[in-house]
Design an enzyme around this catalytic site. Structure first.
Site, PDB file in Angstrom:
ATOM      1  CG  ASP A 133      -2.041   0.892   1.221  1.00 57.70           C
ATOM      2  OD1 ASP A 133      -2.042   1.789   0.370  1.00 57.70           O
ATOM      3  OD2 ASP A 133      -2.944   0.743   2.069  1.00 57.70           O
ATOM      4  CD  GLU A 165      -1.002   2.622  -8.188  1.00 55.89           C
ATOM      5  OE1 GLU A 165      -2.168   2.265  -8.491  1.00 55.89           O
ATOM      6  OE2 GLU A 165      -0.347   3.456  -8.838  1.00 55.89           O
ATOM      7  N   GLY A 211      -4.955   3.325  -8.124  1.00 53.12           N
ATOM      8  CA  GLY A 211      -5.122   3.559  -9.561  1.00 53.12           C
ATOM      9  C   GLY A 211      -4.227   4.635 -10.139  1.00 53.12           C
ATOM     10  CG  ASP A 239      -9.342   3.191   1.226  1.00 56.39           C
ATOM     11  OD1 ASP A 239      -8.561   2.945   0.284  1.00 56.39           O
ATOM     12  OD2 ASP A 239      -8.990   3.241   2.414  1.00 56.39           O
TER      13      ASP A 239
HETATM   14  C1  GLA Z   1      -5.450   2.252   2.746  1.00 54.64           C
HETATM   15  C2  GLA Z   1      -5.971   1.119   1.857  1.00 54.64           C
HETATM   16  C3  GLA Z   1      -7.035   0.341   2.613  1.00 54.64           C
HETATM   17  C4  GLA Z   1      -6.427  -0.215   3.892  1.00 54.64           C
HETATM   18  C5  GLA Z   1      -5.833   0.906   4.730  1.00 54.64           C
HETATM   19  C6  GLA Z   1      -5.052   0.374   5.911  1.00 54.64           C
HETATM   20  O1  GLA Z   1      -6.431   3.191   3.016  1.00 54.64           O
HETATM   21  O2  GLA Z   1      -6.478   1.626   0.661  1.00 54.64           O
HETATM   22  O3  GLA Z   1      -7.540  -0.700   1.815  1.00 54.64           O
HETATM   23  O4  GLA Z   1      -5.439  -1.154   3.566  1.00 54.64           O
HETATM   24  O5  GLA Z   1      -4.955   1.717   3.966  1.00 54.64           O
HETATM   25  O6  GLA Z   1      -4.436   1.385   6.655  1.00 54.64           O
END
Ligand code: GLA
Length: 505
Positions: free
Chosen positions: A269, A306, A308, A329
């Site tokens: 991530d 990331e 997109g 998200d």
């Molecule tokens: C980001 C990701 C989520 C999750 C959180 C965890 O926001 O996009 O899917 O993994 O981090 O902190």
């Protein structure tokens, strides 16, 4: 008399626009749903009606522009260079004494909110120091394919439901549930630990899990003993999104540790990596981990997270990725799910295929924010999109209705179809949309969706599907044959609902 009038006039003016004491530093704490706290600092300097300064959070500090003071009201813009795209956000606020109430606009379907900040000093904002130089990597060198994920990965991920409450015990109980409640039989395989498992590094720099996960290797053995696989999470930056230890400068070492623990899947991530890497280096940053996983001695599915950025579909597979997030998200609301699923996947189908998939984020089915009708739409759309099916609910306690949605084998067969061809939207009339994908057996999966507020008739026309003549139709939610249809197939679809059919060749 003249002076008296002037005095009154002046007093009235002062009353209508009393200039608040704007110059100073203001701080607010926001409690995030993941249990962490984020501090926002706003440093301001008023010069007449002109306002300068900056706003900073844990992740970044941004200079304000177009700042204005009008009595006790302020307004300013923050312009972010977000991976090459300029993003401007407008803020307004009101100051009263030592309190600054700032209206934070919503984004991506998220509602706006008010930030209440307290004055912590009356010093004028100093100009922001120049940002530290970032690391620029040589361009991405193609990482050979790991041969995994020939169909979209299926499993469970802890984030949507458990956030920072995920623990060894939760993971074991989820694995138990998955192995015994029909999920494993339906194809769900990966049990994925998301953020907040990370501890500190030992003296050799080896990453350790924190007290919630006393023994990761033993946990992997347990999950494997159930015939399931274990996934984990990290970030290429120094910190993960929730502020835990990241993999920065430990890529080979972490990949080896994960392999030694028996990890089968890594979600990687971006988050704080933006603070250390030049953004054009993003693909190369992922390539480093793709190669490290390949050299780790264990087959590990590589999931890029990331959001997109930088048209990830163009290079995600070249960085060794088996799947990549295409958006920000997801949240457990109709607005978020439908915007991601219907609107933000258009045109991405060309990037999907066996071994490399678009990831519109994990499922929210069963988390309570949508109706079962909407969750069926979520499941149908993700299956048409050949999306990874990672349940995000509490599998230990789901209702039979939710279990039926998640384990509908006829729908899952669409998602897992070996041709791996992601659906496209073949027609849209207002809130009525038809999505279709070709299947390995020559048939078509077709979703008749109704995003509108009332029941509507939805029609799939053969001409839009490249078909002619007469074809057998089967309803995959009703588990019922609907006979032969010629030229088109129509159904009454409830608001926010779907009729998902398979049209035989
Ligand atoms: C980001 C990701 C989520 C999750 C959180 C965890 O926001 O996009 O899917 O993994 O981090 O902190």
């Amino acid at each position: 008399m003249k002076y008296l009038l002037l005095g009154i006039f002046g007093a009235v003016l002062a009353q209508t626009a009393p200039r608040a004491d704007v110059t100073g530093r203001w701080a607010a704490e926001t409690h995030l749903p993941n249990g962490t706290t984020r501090q926002t600092v706003i440093a301001l300097k008023a010069d007449g009606e002109k306002l300068t300064g900056y706003m900073s959070t844990r992740q970044e500090a941004d200079e304000i522009s177009e700042g204005k003071v009008n009595g006790s009201d302020i307004s300013f813009d923050i312009v972010r260079n977000d991976f090459g795209e300029e993003r401007r956000t407008h803020y307004t606020g009101t100051i009263s004494g030592d309190e600054l109430r700032l209206q934070m606009p919503g984004s991506g379907g998220r509602p706006g909110r008010e930030l209440v900040a307290k004055r912590v000093s009356s010093e004028a904002a100093q100009p922001l120091p120049a940002p530290p130089l970032k690391i620029t990597l040589p361009p991405l060198e193609d990482v050979p394919s790991n041969g995994l994920a020939r169909t979209p990965p299926m499993g469970w991920n802890s984030w949507n439901k458990f956030r920072n409450k995920v623990s060894d015990q939760v993971v074991r109980e989820i694995a138990d549930a998955m192995a015994s409640n029909g999920m494993k039989d339906a194809g769900y395989m990966y049990v994925n630990i998301d953020d907040t498992w990370e501890g500190t590094r030992d003296e050799q720099g080896n990453i350790r899990s924190n007290e919630k996960f006393p023994d990761m290797k033993a946990l992997a053995e347990y999950v494997h003993s159930k015939g399931l696989r274990l996934g984990i999470y990290s970030s290429p930056g120094p910190k993960t999104c929730a502020g835990y230890e990241g993999t920065f400068k430990h890529e080979e070492q972490d990949a080896k540790t994960f392999a030694a623990w028996g990890i089968d899947y890594l979600k990687y991530d971006w988050c704080s990596a933006r603070e250390v890497y030049d953004y054009h280096s993003l693909p190369a940053v992922y390539g480093i981990m793709g190669r490290a996983l390949l050299n780790s001695g264990r087959p590990i599915v590589f999931s890029l997270c990331e959001y997109g950025r930088l048209n990830v579909g163009n290079w995600g597979a070249r960085a060794g990725g088996n799947l990549w997030r295409t958006t920000g998200d997801i949240r457990d609301t109709w607005a978020s799910m439908s915007s991601i699923g219907f609107d933000q996947q258009i045109g991405l189908e060309k990037f999907a295929g066996p071994g490399h998939w678009n990831d519109p984020d994990m499922l929210e089915i069963g988390n309570g924010g949508m109706s079962d009708t909407e969750y069926r739409t979520h499941m149908s759309l993700w299956s048409l999109l050949a999306a990874p099916l990672l349940a995000g609910n509490d599998l230990r306690s789901m209702t039979p209705d939710i279990r039926e949605i998640l384990t509908n084998k006829e729908v899952i067969a669409i998602d897992q179809d070996s041709l791996g061809q992601e659906a496209t939207r073949v027609s849209k009339i207002g809130g009525v949309e038809v999505w279709a994908r070709s299947l390995a057996d020559g048939g078509h999966a077709v979703g008749l969706f109704n995003r509108g507020p009332e029941t509507a008739k939805v029609t799939a026309r053969w001409s839009d599907l490249g078909l002619s003549g007469s074809h057998k139709v089967r309803d995959l939610w009703a588990h019922a044959d609907r006979g032969e249809a010629t030229g088109e197939y129509s159904a009454e679809v409830p608001s926010h609902g779907v009729v998902l059919v398979k049209i035989a060749r």
